[in-house]
Motif scaffolding. Structure first.
Motif, PDB file in Angstrom:
ATOM      1  N   UNK A 186       0.844  -1.214   0.000  1.00 20.86           N
ATOM      2  CA  UNK A 186       0.000   0.000   0.000  1.00 20.86           C
ATOM      3  C   UNK A 186       0.875   1.258   0.000  1.00 20.86           C
ATOM      4  N   UNK A 187       1.902   1.250   0.835  1.00 17.07           N
ATOM      5  CA  UNK A 187       2.811   2.399   0.929  1.00 17.07           C
ATOM      6  C   UNK A 187       3.507   2.649  -0.413  1.00 17.07           C
ATOM      7  N   UNK A 188       3.964   1.570  -1.034  1.00 14.80           N
ATOM      8  CA  UNK A 188       4.637   1.702  -2.328  1.00 14.80           C
ATOM      9  C   UNK A 188       3.692   2.314  -3.366  1.00 14.80           C
ATOM     10  N   UNK A 189       2.444   1.894  -3.346  1.00 12.14           N
ATOM     11  CA  UNK A 189       1.494   2.389  -4.348  1.00 12.14           C
ATOM     12  C   UNK A 189       1.145   3.866  -4.121  1.00 12.14           C
ATOM     13  N   UNK A 190       1.032   4.260  -2.853  1.00 12.47           N
ATOM     14  CA  UNK A 190       0.741   5.672  -2.582  1.00 12.47           C
ATOM     15  C   UNK A 190       1.918   6.531  -3.021  1.00 12.47           C
TER      16      UNK A 190
END
Ligand SMILES: Cc1ncc(C[n+]2csc(CCOP(=O)(O)OP(=O)(O)O)c2C)c(N)n1
Ligand code: SF4
Ligand code: SF4
Ligand code: SF4
Ligand SMILES: [Mg+2]
Lengths: 279, 90
Positions: A186-190
């Motif tokens: 999730x962090x990578x995508x944000x």
């Protein structure tokens, strides 16, 4: 370079909120803001995250944050982005946090318009799979078989709308699905979305202990299991290409995933008549 | 305010310096997480996954705001976090 948990902003930007203990949606908002930092401008329609974040005179958001009418998330984001730009401010990220009802049903038209204009916004749908803030009504993203107060006997007879396919068909610049059970992903995508100029859409599965019927400490575990059993997938859409980020590791356990949630406990008689769990 | 006098950045954060504008949530709790530092390997998973942000990166627990959900204890692979009865701390 990819951001890891250790690179997150140490400050909390969503703190002291009144979400129920173990709320998945609040974790989705908290982490997104720790990635985006103090230059994020949050936009929230009616729904749990605005209800628990804004309790006048209390404010759980420590950066700029706005409430919008239920249907207007993306339009308000468009306006804020244009307004800040007009004032010569360029170092900011307008981020929306809308529920599944606010996204797949009532806010869909505004979102479609923003995508059509290519507005430079990051729209995050936190999906708790029902209208939770008004007491667990079925939304367009309630999964098949889930009991809500408006589908009380058989559970929902409809499958989830595929929001990622919908925004892709609208011509979105970047779209991804995520789960609060896999925060690194999730962090990578944000972080990736924040680096793209254009309309970005992230759809994060965010279980709700109250509406789904499980204990408060199981939220993350269930969000992870949803991906592992294939009830939810981690996908990305970019430049017209689809990518699956993670194969379900134990698809045979879908039934176990359902059995640990109260919302899938449908009237016994109906279950037997229809071989419910095997459907 | 006339447009040209607006600062070229977003307004200063209000809550960090002035203290949070929210009332405590600690009273919601019936159990509280307690970290055994002898077992902890500082992996940061409890800090990362707490929905309330009440475990700091240095692993200080903010009992004024922790709701006692138990997610941190579930996330800790080392079993370093136990949930203890709040009544024992009254
Ligand atoms: C135009 C309008 N219709 C209905 C409502 C009532 N309402 C407020 S929050 C909410 C539920 C939102 O559901 P969702 O978007 O899934 O977010 P959640 O509460 O689940 O986080 C509803 C129906 C409203 N505020 N405005
Ligand atoms: S009802 Fe569910 S989504 Fe809403 S605040 Fe409570 S746990 Fe979160
Ligand atoms: S019990 Fe819940 S609220 Fe308290 S520190 Fe652990 S994860 Fe955070
Ligand atoms: S999850 Fe456990 S081992 Fe990791 S930092 Fe927290 S208490 Fe320590
Ligand atoms: Mg919802």
């Amino acid at each position: 370079m990819a951001m890891s948990a250790r690179d997150l902003d140490k400050r909390e930007f969503f703190f002291g909120h009144k979400a129920c203990a173990g709320c998945g949606g609040s974790l989705a908002v908290r982490i997104a803001l720790k990635v985006l930092g103090e230059r994020a401008v949050s936009v929230l329609p009616a729904g749990c995250m605005s209800a628990v974040g804004f309790n006048f005179p209390q404010l759980a958001f420590t950066n700029n944050a706005f409430i919008t009418p239920f249907a207007a998330t993306a339009s308000v984001m468009t306006g804020i982005e244009a307004g800040l730009r007009q004032r010569g401010i360029d170092d900011f990220q307008v981020v929306g946090f809308a529920g599944d009802g606010g996204t797949a049903d009532i806010g869909l038209q505004a979102l479609s318009g923003a995508i059509d204009r290519g507005d430079n916004i990051l729209y995050i749908c936190y999906d708790n799979e029902a209208y939770m803030n008004t007491g667990i009504q079925k939304s367009g993203l309630t999964p098949y078989g889930a009991k809500t107060t408006t589908t009380p006997y058989k559970g929902s007879r409809r499958h989830k709308k595929d929001m990622l396919a919908i925004v892709a068909a609208n011509g979105v610049d970047y779209a991804a699905s995520a789960s609060i059970g896999y925060l690194e992903d999730y962090i990578r995508k944000i972080e990736k979305a924040a680096g793209i100029t254009g309309t970005k859409y992230i759809h994060v599965l965010a279980p709700c202990p109250v509406g789904w019927g499980f204990k408060t400490d199981e939220t993350v575990d269930i969000a992870r299991e949803a991906v592992d059993v294939g009830a939810w997938s981690l996908r990305e859409y970019e430049n017209g290409e689809w990518k699956l980020n993670r194969e379900p590791s134990r698809p045979q356990d879908l039934e176990l995933y359902m059995k640990r949630q109260g919302r899938f406990k449908i009237e016994k008689q109906y279950q037997e008549e229809n071989n419910y769990a095997g459907e | 305010m006339p447009l040209k006098s607006l600062p070229n950045k977003a307004p200063e954060l209000t809550a960090f310096e002035g203290g949070y504008l929210v009332s405590p949530n600690g009273g919601w709790r019936s159990v509280r997480p307690v970290i055994n530092m002898n077992l902890c390997v500082h992996c940061g998973q409890c800090y990362l996954y707490c929905p309330d942000g009440t475990i700091s990166p240095e692993l200080c627990l903010d009992y004024n705001f922790c709701k006692g959900c138990g997610i941190c204890a579930k996330m800790c692979k080392r079993g370093a976090i136990t949930m203890q009865k709040e009544a024992d701390y009254a």
